[in-house]
Scaffold this motif. Structure first.
Motif, PDB file in Angstrom:
ATOM      1  N   GLU A 175      28.612  15.558   1.597  1.00 25.70           N
ATOM      2  CA  GLU A 175      27.332  16.661   1.327  1.00 25.70           C
ATOM      3  C   GLU A 175      27.874  17.461   0.317  1.00 25.70           C
ATOM      4  O   GLU A 175      27.086  17.689  -0.836  1.00 25.70           O
ATOM      5  N   GLU A 198      26.310  16.870  -4.351  1.00 22.76           N
ATOM      6  CA  GLU A 198      25.622  17.656  -4.918  1.00 22.76           C
ATOM      7  C   GLU A 198      26.144  17.770  -6.455  1.00 22.76           C
ATOM      8  O   GLU A 198      25.653  18.075  -7.380  1.00 22.76           O
ATOM      9  N   LYS A 199      27.542  17.358  -6.615  1.00 20.19           N
ATOM     10  CA  LYS A 199      28.040  17.548  -7.991  1.00 20.19           C
ATOM     11  C   LYS A 199      28.280  16.212  -8.569  1.00 20.19           C
ATOM     12  O   LYS A 199      28.821  15.953  -9.656  1.00 20.19           O
TER      13      LYS A 199
END
Lengths: 302, 201
Positions: free
Chosen positions: B70, B74-75
């Motif tokens: 998670e 996102e990166k």
């Protein structure tokens, strides 16, 4: 198992000693009492104490206990010369002592002279077959040589005699887990739970093993033991809360179509998720969004 | 599939792995490697130290992997490998647990790298000017078993920053490992930062 207060005390004493404020003796006594393995600190502080004649004589008869403690720590850090020196001191004071004989055998172990150490232990056991420390050294030696099945054998033999030794049951369980022998690990935790039904750690470890074994029955059982952990720890054990969420998610996947338990399942999962989110908001705010996404992905499968 | 990849590991990712192993000398430890596919192979950008106890249990591992995916998803990074350090100094065997976790990661990232700490190399780091990482690299070969990659094979693991070992030695002498926090620590006390975001500042 160390309590939070004991851990804080340990850290406080350590900082005190590092900053020159004394307290080394208290620290060493606490480590001895809690049976912790902090050999580099014990060696550092103990060696300093014993090398100072004034401080040494101030210890009185406790001096000898300290020699033993630091000798063992020295061996753990491979400072074998110091260990040898201290054992000699103890030999001088306690001639023909079995306790010192044990230390000599441990030194052989530290040097990797396994066969000689084994001989020494066998002969010491002839005089006292109920010496728990020596029995455990045999297990440790097997483990150190990478002979895990030997370690398991020795440990099982040990537990036939000393079945109340819960640390030994835990050690056996951990060896089984490292070898992925989960059924056998479960058996160890069952023994521990029988004799110590109110220790949350055992409920938690048992639940973890059951989950790892998998299957609907084990998952249901794991859920019960996670719930017991939560009960015994007043809801503060995050591992158990996560465990509930994992069980609920895995069960939902496995029992798709059989909706009997769904309501109870999801209620428990929601409560646990809520408790986790609350805990994270208070103590780990930077992780709150990661946690929420993680919990959401666990619910998706139901 | 796995055979011909080149891997490059960033200094901070590499150092975290070794410091974690040094913090828990008397037990086995493990970590996941985060990164991305690049033109020249796989770039290992970061690592998250996972556990130092009961490594063979599933629940803590599953939670860690979910949270890590998670966060790093996102990166734009994903799990590209696994690191394992055995309990004993002279144990160079890739155990069942390490292989199973490696298998799982390979399902999602076929060129996953499995790194095993090389204790002998770590020990002799003080004496030499070795610029290669103190780990052994394993890849999954065509027959789906984990194979040790020799230094002359086309699969290689290189340190991105050539002076990484020098920096590592520096951290070792200042006992920097004391500051490392892993997922085990986090699960015991969620205020502990498993990202180790302040470690190198």
């Amino acid at each position: 198992m160390v309590s939070k207060t004991e851990e804080d005390q340990l850290i406080r004493l350590e900082n005190q000693v590092e900053n020159g404020g004394g307290g080394a003796w208290e620290y060493l006594c606490l480590v001895r009492k809690l049976k912790l393995r902090l050999s580099d600190k014990v060696f550092k502080y103990g060696f300093a104490l014993l090398s100072d004649p004034k401080k040494r004589s101030a210890l009185g008869p406790e001096e000898w206990t300290l020699y033993e403690q630091v000798a063992i720590a020295a061996m753990d850090c491979q400072h074998l010369d110091v260990a040898k020196e201290y054992i000699k001191v103890l030999q001088g004071k306690f001639r023909e002592s079995k306790r010192v004989g044990r230390l000599e055998a441990i030194l052989l172990e530290a040097k990797g002279r396994w066969a000689e150490a084994e001989k020494a232990y066998s002969s010491l056991l002839e005089d006292n077959q109920f010496d728990q420390v020596i029995h455990k050294r045999r297990v440790a030696m097997a483990k150190a040589q990478g002979n895990l099945s030997g370690a398991i054998e020795w440990l099982n033999k040990y537990l036939e005699i000393f079945m109340a030794d819960h640390d030994a049951w835990r050690e056996l369980a951990e060896i089984y887990v490292s070898l992925q022998m989960y059924k056998q690990a479960a058996f160890c935790y069952e023994e521990l739970l029988l004799s110590h039904p109110t220790i949350p750690l055992y409920h938690l470890s048992y639940a973890d093993v059951l989950y790892t074994l998998g299957g609907v029955e084990n998952l249901h059982a794991a859920k019960k033991y996670y719930a017991a952990t939560i009960d015994l720890t007043g809801g503060k054990n995050n591992r158990a809360l996560f465990g509930i969420c994992l069980c609920a998610s895995a069960l939902a996947q496995l029992t798709r179509g059989r909706n009997k338990d769904d309501k109870e399942n999801s209620e428990l999962q929601s409560l646990s998720a809520e408790a986790l989110e609350k805990a994270y908001k208070q103590q780990s705010p930077t992780n709150v969004s990661v946690l929420s996404s993680a919990l959401r992905s666990l619910k998706v499968s139901s | 599939m796995g055979g011909e990849s080149r891997y490059e590991i960033h200094q901070s990712a590499y150092i975290k792995l070794v410091l974690h192993a040094l913090k828990h000398r008397t037990s086995a430890v493990n970590a996941v490697l985060l990164g991305r596919s690049a033109a020249a192979g796989v770039e290992i950008v970061d690592s998250v130290p996972l556990f130092h106890s009961q490594i063979g249990l599933l629940p803590p591992l599953e939670i860690a992997l979910i949270m890590i995916e998670e966060y790093y998803g996102e990166k734009g990074l994903s799990i590209v490998g696994y690191f394992h350090a055995n309990e004993r100094y002279d144990d160079f065997e890739l155990g069942g647990v390490a292989k199973n976790i490696g298998d799982h990661i390979t399902r999602y990232f076929p060129q996953a790298a499995l790194l095993l700490l090389d204790n002998k190399k770590l020990e002799s780091l003080q004496k030499g000017k070795d610029r290669s990482p103190v780990v052994q690299l394993y890849n999954k070969d065509a027959s789906s078993s984990w194979k040790l990659v020799g230094s002359d094979a086309s699969s290689q693991l290189a340190l991105k920053e050539p002076s990484a070992n020098v920096v590592l030695l520096d951290y070792i002498s200042s006992e920097k490992w004391k500051d490392i926090e892993d997922f085990d620590d986090h699960l015991d006390d969620i205020s502990k930062d498993w990202l180790n975001s302040k470690l190198f500042n």
